[in-house]
Design an enzyme around this catalytic site. Structure first.
Site, PDB file in Angstrom:
ATOM      1  N   HIS A 140     155.899  43.657  42.848  1.00 40.97           N
ATOM      2  CA  HIS A 140     155.454  43.574  44.245  1.00 40.97           C
ATOM      3  C   HIS A 140     156.533  42.900  45.073  1.00 40.97           C
ATOM      4  O   HIS A 140     157.217  41.981  44.600  1.00 40.97           O
ATOM      5  CB  HIS A 140     154.140  42.791  44.325  1.00 40.97           C
ATOM      6  CG  HIS A 140     153.494  42.857  45.672  1.00 40.97           C
ATOM      7  ND1 HIS A 140     153.894  42.068  46.729  1.00 40.97           N
ATOM      8  CD2 HIS A 140     152.479  43.628  46.140  1.00 40.97           C
ATOM      9  CE1 HIS A 140     153.151  42.345  47.793  1.00 40.97           C
ATOM     10  NE2 HIS A 140     152.295  43.292  47.459  1.00 40.97           N
ATOM     11  N   GLU A 196     156.246  50.589  48.724  1.00 39.92           N
ATOM     12  CA  GLU A 196     155.846  49.650  49.772  1.00 39.92           C
ATOM     13  C   GLU A 196     157.084  49.157  50.511  1.00 39.92           C
ATOM     14  O   GLU A 196     157.754  48.231  50.067  1.00 39.92           O
ATOM     15  CB  GLU A 196     155.038  48.480  49.203  1.00 39.92           C
ATOM     16  CG  GLU A 196     155.616  47.826  47.958  1.00 39.92           C
ATOM     17  CD  GLU A 196     155.032  46.450  47.712  1.00 39.92           C
ATOM     18  OE1 GLU A 196     153.950  46.159  48.230  1.00 39.92           O
ATOM     19  OE2 GLU A 196     155.690  45.668  47.013  1.00 39.92           O
ATOM     20  N   GLY A 251     145.885  43.110  52.836  1.00 40.33           N
ATOM     21  CA  GLY A 251     144.887  42.493  53.705  1.00 40.33           C
ATOM     22  C   GLY A 251     143.627  43.309  53.871  1.00 40.33           C
ATOM     23  O   GLY A 251     142.526  42.752  54.005  1.00 40.33           O
TER      24      GLY A 251
END
Length: 235
Positions: A84, A156, A219
């Site tokens: 990540h 991402e 989120g």
């Protein structure tokens, strides 16, 4: 690193109560380590699976504070997020360390969710594909591409994570196609997710793109209604 027993319990119960029966979309929730067993217990009886947010690159030993892939497998964990962007940036995890985590996951029967993505500087300088290629090649150096049949890749872009910015359909599709090409013959079999300010209002458009197979949420996963709306858009 959000939540506590009470808040997590309310969130998970709200999600599980609405996501009943069989679905065409797979849903995985990856809580912080202390809440893995609690999460699995609350989700038992549903089709929702559990995953972890990271894992050690070592099988076992004197690595205080680390959690091994075998330990996660003991808790009936199915997936593990590795690489990540926050781990790469804040914990300075290298491409090699992340590749070793990938190997540990698969050795323990877990499915790694390998995150790749470029910084703002790489995007602005036109180096984004080189960066993603380097991150993938670190794993290819240790394993054959064929093992990605039991893995997930998540693109991402760092500049779109938590910023409210989202890659345009053209930007996202370009990178997802590039990743599939790098995976070779099995590229079409591998699920490639997009992560970067995915919300209920843009999920349907993103999922309509040929090479986007799902989303890695941050989120948006902290709000049951928002999370469920995105899950439903994936179907």
């Amino acid at each position: 690193m959000n939540g506590n027993l009470n808040a997590n319990g309310l969130l998970l119960k709200a999600i599980a109560s609405e996501w009943q029966g069989k679905h065409s979309a797979d849903v995985v929730i990856c809580p912080p380590f202390p809440y893995l067993a609690h999460t699995a217990n609350l989700l038992s009886g549903s089709e929702i699976m559990t995953g972890a947010q990271t894992v050690s690159e070592y099988e076992k030993g004197a690595y205080t504070g680390e959690v091994s892939a075998l330990m996660l497998a003991d808790l009936d964990c199915k997936f593990v997020i590795i690489g990540h962007n926050e781990r790469r940036r804040m914990q300075r995890e290298s491409d090699r360390e992340i590749a070793e985590k990938f190997v540990q996951c698969q050795s323990a029967g877990l499915i790694p969710i390998l995150c790749v993505g470029e910084s703002t500087e790489d995007r602005d300088n036109g180096l984004y594909l080189q960066t993603i290629g380097r991150q993938l090649n670190a794993v290819f150096d240790l394993v054959d591409r064929s093992v990605f049949c039991n893995a997930v890749v998540a693109y991402e872009p760092v500049w779109a994570v938590g910023t409210g910015k989202t890659a345009t359909p053209c930007q996202a599709e370009e990178v997802h196609r590039f990743i599939r090409k790098q995976l070779g013959e099995i590229g079409q079999e591998v699920r490639i997710l997009y992560g970067g300010s995915v919300k209920a209002h843009n999920a349907k458009d993103l999922f309509a793109l040929a090479d986007i197979d799902g989303a890695l949420l941050g989120g948006a996963s902290l709000d049951a209604d928002e999370f469920l709306a995105i899950c439903k858009a994936a179907e």
